[in-house]
Design a protein around this motif. Structure first.
Motif, PDB file in Angstrom:
ATOM      1  N   VAL A 727       0.845  -1.192   0.000  1.00  0.00           N
ATOM      2  CA  VAL A 727       0.000   0.000   0.000  1.00  0.00           C
ATOM      3  C   VAL A 727       0.878   1.238   0.000  1.00  0.00           C
ATOM      4  N   CYS A 728       0.532   2.204  -0.844  1.00  0.00           N
ATOM      5  CA  CYS A 728       1.231   3.480  -0.891  1.00  0.00           C
ATOM      6  C   CYS A 728       0.308   4.578  -0.375  1.00  0.00           C
ATOM      7  N   VAL A 729       0.898   5.533   0.335  1.00  0.00           N
ATOM      8  CA  VAL A 729       0.105   6.593   0.952  1.00  0.00           C
ATOM      9  C   VAL A 729       0.862   7.908   0.885  1.00  0.00           C
ATOM     10  N   ILE A 730       0.128   8.993   0.709  1.00  0.00           N
ATOM     11  CA  ILE A 730       0.688  10.338   0.841  1.00  0.00           C
ATOM     12  C   ILE A 730       0.040  10.970   2.056  1.00  0.00           C
ATOM     13  N   ASP A 731       0.866  11.450   2.982  1.00  0.00           N
ATOM     14  CA  ASP A 731       0.330  12.114   4.155  1.00  0.00           C
ATOM     15  C   ASP A 731       1.066  13.428   4.387  1.00  0.00           C
ATOM     16  N   GLN A 732       0.550  14.240   5.277  1.00  0.00           N
ATOM     17  CA  GLN A 732       1.133  15.555   5.530  1.00  0.00           C
ATOM     18  C   GLN A 732       0.833  15.981   6.954  1.00  0.00           C
ATOM     19  N   VAL A 733       1.514  17.028   7.407  1.00  0.00           N
ATOM     20  CA  VAL A 733       1.285  17.597   8.728  1.00  0.00           C
ATOM     21  C   VAL A 733       0.227  18.682   8.595  1.00  0.00           C
ATOM     22  N   GLY A 734      -0.922  18.474   9.204  1.00  0.00           N
ATOM     23  CA  GLY A 734      -2.000  19.449   9.133  1.00  0.00           C
ATOM     24  C   GLY A 734      -2.431  19.709   7.699  1.00  0.00           C
ATOM     25  N   ALA A 743       4.932   7.243   1.182  1.00  0.00           N
ATOM     26  CA  ALA A 743       5.416   6.073   1.925  1.00  0.00           C
ATOM     27  C   ALA A 743       4.838   4.799   1.342  1.00  0.00           C
ATOM     28  N   ARG A 744       5.615   3.741   1.465  1.00  0.00           N
ATOM     29  CA  ARG A 744       5.185   2.418   1.028  1.00  0.00           C
ATOM     30  C   ARG A 744       5.150   1.494   2.243  1.00  0.00           C
ATOM     31  N   TYR A 745       4.058   0.746   2.375  1.00  0.00           N
ATOM     32  CA  TYR A 745       3.878  -0.156   3.511  1.00  0.00           C
ATOM     33  C   TYR A 745       3.549  -1.568   3.034  1.00  0.00           C
ATOM     34  N   ARG A 746       3.978  -2.529   3.827  1.00  0.00           N
ATOM     35  CA  ARG A 746       3.438  -3.868   3.697  1.00  0.00           C
ATOM     36  C   ARG A 746       2.277  -3.979   4.668  1.00  0.00           C
ATOM     37  N   SER A 747       1.222  -4.627   4.236  1.00  0.00           N
ATOM     38  CA  SER A 747       0.017  -4.657   5.055  1.00  0.00           C
ATOM     39  C   SER A 747      -0.191  -6.037   5.653  1.00  0.00           C
ATOM     40  N   GLY A 748      -1.210  -6.129   6.520  1.00  0.00           N
ATOM     41  CA  GLY A 748      -1.581  -7.407   7.099  1.00  0.00           C
ATOM     42  C   GLY A 748      -0.676  -7.821   8.233  1.00  0.00           C
ATOM     43  N   SER A 749      -0.436  -9.131   8.358  1.00  0.00           N
ATOM     44  CA  SER A 749       0.328  -9.654   9.487  1.00  0.00           C
ATOM     45  C   SER A 749       1.779  -9.187   9.483  1.00  0.00           C
ATOM     46  N   SER A 750       2.307  -8.859   8.289  1.00  0.00           N
ATOM     47  CA  SER A 750       3.701  -8.382   8.206  1.00  0.00           C
ATOM     48  C   SER A 750       3.764  -6.872   8.083  1.00  0.00           C
ATOM     49  N   ALA A 751       2.785  -6.188   8.644  1.00  0.00           N
ATOM     50  CA  ALA A 751       2.684  -4.738   8.493  1.00  0.00           C
ATOM     51  C   ALA A 751       3.977  -4.046   8.911  1.00  0.00           C
ATOM     52  N   GLU A 752       4.528  -3.262   8.003  1.00  0.00           N
ATOM     53  CA  GLU A 752       5.728  -2.495   8.290  1.00  0.00           C
ATOM     54  C   GLU A 752       5.886  -1.420   7.231  1.00  0.00           C
ATOM     55  N   GLN A 753       6.575  -0.349   7.594  1.00  0.00           N
ATOM     56  CA  GLN A 753       6.906   0.677   6.613  1.00  0.00           C
ATOM     57  C   GLN A 753       8.133   0.221   5.844  1.00  0.00           C
TER      58      GLN A 753
END
Length: 874
Positions: A727-734, A743-753
């Motif tokens: 999963v890829c996400v764009i986030d920001q401060v406020g 950011a790129r994440y692995r999801s599920g039981s192996s969830a990690e950035q």
């Protein structure tokens, strides 16, 4: 490189033709005689047709055509071994047993070819040993560096012609090769070639005649000058490992060129980073991380370049180790391994319980030794803390290391991806007595010759006259191949194009009509049709041989037309004034042609329209489907990409309206960023800091927690990274758009950035493009309002540009720089070879960039009065 060991334990390199390193090139003369080493290099200056600089790279060819003769590869290798045998006989009076090292990736057929070559060269007894095992033995026994039992040595063998990397685990009984990798087209030669090309650009401006003579030799003198220039460049490269600047003499010119270490490092950096990526990939295939490595050991002559050690240390966080003479470890390590066989096995400390890899019952590829089935995953080993290893300043290219020999013990051999082969030392071989003519004092002489043939490292490095500069860009300057003129075309009206391998289609507004012209690229014939009646046309889609065009609203409706210039059919229809037009997939219950999908905002209905007739047809399944009020389409950035799964969000829920029976997939927060992941899955994030990310799918509507984001950031965009599950996400401060991060994440039981990078002003309308295969991506393009950046799967930056970045396939991309609008303007176009980090300037055509289309080799764009088709790749 060959090493001799004398009875008193002394070792020294064997001198061949008075030098410790023998070039591996071979030359076949007019009589069929094969010459090796420096003699071969000298003879090749006159007649290149009989020269092969890298016999190792021809190991799979069976025979090589040289000087009009087919010569078996084993004979080419035997010529090199024969030169070493002659020098050994001169040194000690007889031909002692020998050990030959070989790359880890070599299977049984390749090893047999090497064994046959040794026999033809006259060697009485020859053992074979994997190169990384020899290097690991040198590190532990000769250098006496501590590596615990269960610890792993990463051998980075950067030679003249190839790069070989291997993960070698230390065990009580010896060493096991856990995995190997590398690149057969990456070595010191490639750095030489990049430096020659760089200096050639300077020389072409100041001394064009001299550069013509060097780059395109036509006479024996030209070839001699070319050879001298390459030798000068290589010597300058070696000097830059010790100094910050070096001069390069140009044959036939009184002056000289100058090159700095900064210039060299700029040219070498993409190649070295590619090598580091190979090491990381090999570790990952062996289920290891940089933290699991006890040491990174650099061998091979090209590793002398200081940037190699620096890049490895920077990107891995592990300080690499190497020697002043990086050619020695493999040869002398093979000798150390033989000495170690007479000692009793060391007993390791009480082992922790680590499950052994399961044996495989699969078949093996006889060429590479890699199993074709049944390969289990290796179990990563935890190692105790290790003392810091010294950083070495010079890494070097080397051949892939070592395939194992059958184990002596009855336990099953572990097989890992790449397969792990335990290597155990065979019984010592007897050394034949010296000839009787030797005196009594000399008859006690016992010699063991350790011969390491790193074919291609020296021969190709010294003599690269007839090799093409590598790595090669796949792009070329734009060359026009066709032009399509449209009667009545203006600079301001709608114009776009489509391109397949055999056809080019143009869609142009002419007055109130739309002109659809089709060019057959093989016959250069065109067919055209004017159709429709509207004040402004604004969208076009290609569906097979049909071109569909959509007009802007007029008199309470929008006109939709379809043209097939192949069979001459056409149709005219109408749709609502507000909505989304896209292509649906072949319906699973009917098998009919792909339909058009019209999602009407005013009536909140989706209609399936035949692309063949333009009519709503019952043969396409459910023809009209109700949409929830206030719907928004999810995950559709390219309306021309067919899909059966059409997802819309409304009223705190997500609906699948593409199936025959529309259904609600999941309930989600109304304000949550939502995206597609996989084939029929969704990923969404709560609009809170330390936000929760969840996934759902059409087959499982229960939300599955994926991961949590940072505590101080809020998500603004989310999607699957590729066809995989990341999963890829764009986030920001406020509300600060300049603080955006991707950011790129692995999801599920192996969830990690997996990784996170700064992405200020990320463009939420077109934030990301994934370049990859069916199940995973190789690169990600992250777009901002000012340009774009290409990242690899580890989050390392591959390329950054201010222009618009668009992917072509899994490892190539375009950069459009300039005014990318609907009016003709100069646009600078670049081609990016992402695997090699090469950039090619394609040209600056005057085009309407918004209407361009391309396939794997050609590009078509509208201009002011016509369309142009260019070739940009072979």
């Amino acid at each position: 490189m060959a090493i001799l060991r004398w009875p008193d334990g002394r070792t020294r390199p064997l001198l061949v033709d008075g030098r410790p390193v023998l070039p591996s090139g071979v030359y076949v003369d007019s009589t069929g005689t094969i010459h090796a080493g420096r003699d071969a290099e000298r003879m090749a200056q006159v007649d290149p047709g009989g020269y092969e600089p890298n016999p190792k790279q021809r190991i799979d060819d069976g025979a090589v055509l040289l000087a009009g003769r087919e010569v078996p590869v084993a004979d080419l290798l035997a010529a090199v071994l024969r030169a070493v045998a002659r020098a050994a006989g001169e040194a000690v009076g007889f031909l002692p047993p020998a050990v030959l090292t070989y790359p880890a990736a070599w299977g049984s057929l390749r090893r047999q070819t090497l064994q046959d070559a040794a026999t033809r060269a006259g060697w009485p007894q020859v053992r074979l040993m994997p190169e990384p095992v020899a290097a690991a033995r040198y590190f532990t026994d000769v250098m006496r560096r501590p590596v615990p039992f269960g610890g792993t040595i990463a051998v980075f063998d950067f030679g003249g012609g190839t790069l070989d990397v291997a993960m070698v685990r230390r065990e009580a009984t010896g060493f096991t090769v856990l995995g190997w990798g590398g690149a057969e087209d990456l070595g010191g030669l490639d750095i030489d070639a990049a430096l020659v090309a760089h200096l050639g650009q300077q020389l072409e401006r100041t001394e064009p005649a001299a550069w013509q003579q060097i780059s395109q030799p036509a006479t024996e003198l030209d070839r001699r000058h070319r050879r001298q220039f390459w030798d000068e460049v290589r010597s300058a490269k070696e000097m830059l490992s010790r100094a910050t600047t070096a001069s390069v003499a140009v044959p036939g010119v009184s002056g000289s060129l100058h090159v700095t270490r900064d210039e060299l490092e700029t040219l070498a950096r993409p190649l070295i980073r590619r090598g580091v990526a190979e090491l990381v990939a090999t570790a990952e295939r062996s289920r290891l991380t940089p933290a699991d490595l006890s040491v990174v050991f650099l061998v091979g002559g090209a590793s002398r370049i200081p940037l190699v050690a620096h890049t490895l240390h920077t990107e891995l966080g592990v300080a690499p180790t190497m020697l002043e003479q990086p050619e020695l470890p493999v040869a002398e390590g093979a000798l150390a391994d033989l000495i170690a066989q007479s000692a009793p096995p060391q007993q390791p400390p009480p082992p922790r319980q680590v499950p052994a890899p399961a044996p495989t019952t699969g078949m093996f590829d006889t060429r590479t030794g890699i199993p074709t089935s049944g390969v289990p995953h290796p179990v990563p080993l935890q190692r105790p803390p290790m003392p810091a290893m010294p950083v070495s300043a010079h890494p070097a290219p080397a051949p892939v290391s070592a395939t194992p020999v059958s184990p002596v013990s009855p336990r099953p051999a572990p097989v890992l991806p790449p397969p792990a082969f335990p290597y155990q030392r065979p019984m010592p071989m007897p050394v034949p007595p010296p000839p009787r003519r030797r005196s009594g004092g000399k008859t006690a002489l016992r010699v063991l010759l350790i011969l390491t043939l790193v074919f291609g490292c020296m021969g190709g490095g010294v003599y690269t006259l007839w090799q093409v500069i590598k790595p090669k860009p796949t792009f070329q300057k734009l060359s026009q191949t066709a032009s399509i003129k449209v009667e009545g075309m203006t600079e301001t009206d709608f114009a776009t194009a489509f391109l397949t391998e055999k056809k080019a289609h143009t869609v142009t507004q002419v007055g109130r009509a739309v002109d659809v012209t089709t060019l057959d690229l093989s016959t250069s014939t065109t067919k055209g049709k004017k159709i429709g009646d509207a004040a402004k046309w604004s969208q076009a889609l290609m569906i097979g041989d049909y071109i569909v065009a959509l007009a802007e609203p007029e008199n309470g409706k929008r006109q939709l037309v379809g043209v097939n210039n192949i069979d001459g059919t056409e149709w005219t229809s109408a749709v609502g004034v507000d909505g989304i037009l896209m292509v649906g997939d072949v319906h699973p219950t009917t098998g009919n042609a792909m339909p058009l999908l019209w999602l009407d905002r005013k009536t909140n209905q989706m209609s399936r329209i035949s692309s063949v007739t333009g009519k709503v047809a019952s043969g396409l399944g459910t023809t009209t489907i109700g949409l929830p009020a206030g719907w928004r389409l999810l995950g559709r950035t390219n309306p021309s990409t067919p899909t059966n799964v059409v997802l819309v969000a409304a009223g705190g829920a997500v609906w699948d309206i593409g199936s025959k029976d529309p259904k609600k997939v999941a309930d989600i927060p109304d304000t949550a960023p939502v995206g597609r992941v996989g084939f029929d899955g969704l990923v969404y994030a709560s609009q809170k800091t330390e936000y929760q990310v969840s996934t759902v799918s059409a087959s499982n509507s229960n939300p599955q927690p994926a991961f949590r984001g940072p505590a101080n950031r809020s998500p603004v965009w989310i999607s699957g990274c590729s066809k995989g599950s990341d999963v890829c996400v764009i986030d920001q401060v406020g509300t600060d758009e300049s603080s955006r991060e991707f950011a790129r994440y692995r999801s599920g039981s192996s969830a990690e950035q997996v990784w996170r990078v700064a992405a200020p002003d990320a463009d939420l309308d077109r934030p990301m493009q994934s370049l990859g295969g069916d199940y995973d991506d190789r690169y990600l393009i992250v777009n901002t309002t000012k340009g774009g950046t290409v990242y690899n799967t580890r989050g390392a930056t591959v390329a950054t540009h201010k222009g618009a970045l668009v992917g072509i396939n899994i490892n190539r991309a375009f950069v459009f720089t300039g005014a990318l609008g609907t009016k003709p303007s100069p646009v600078t176009l670049l081609g990016l070879d992402l695997d090699n980090e090469l950039q090619t300037s394609l040209g600056t055509p005057t085009i309407r960039a918004s209407g361009c289309w391309w396939n794997s080799t050609s590009l078509i764009c509208p201009g002011a009065k016509d369309y142009t088709v260019w070739k940009y790749a072979k």
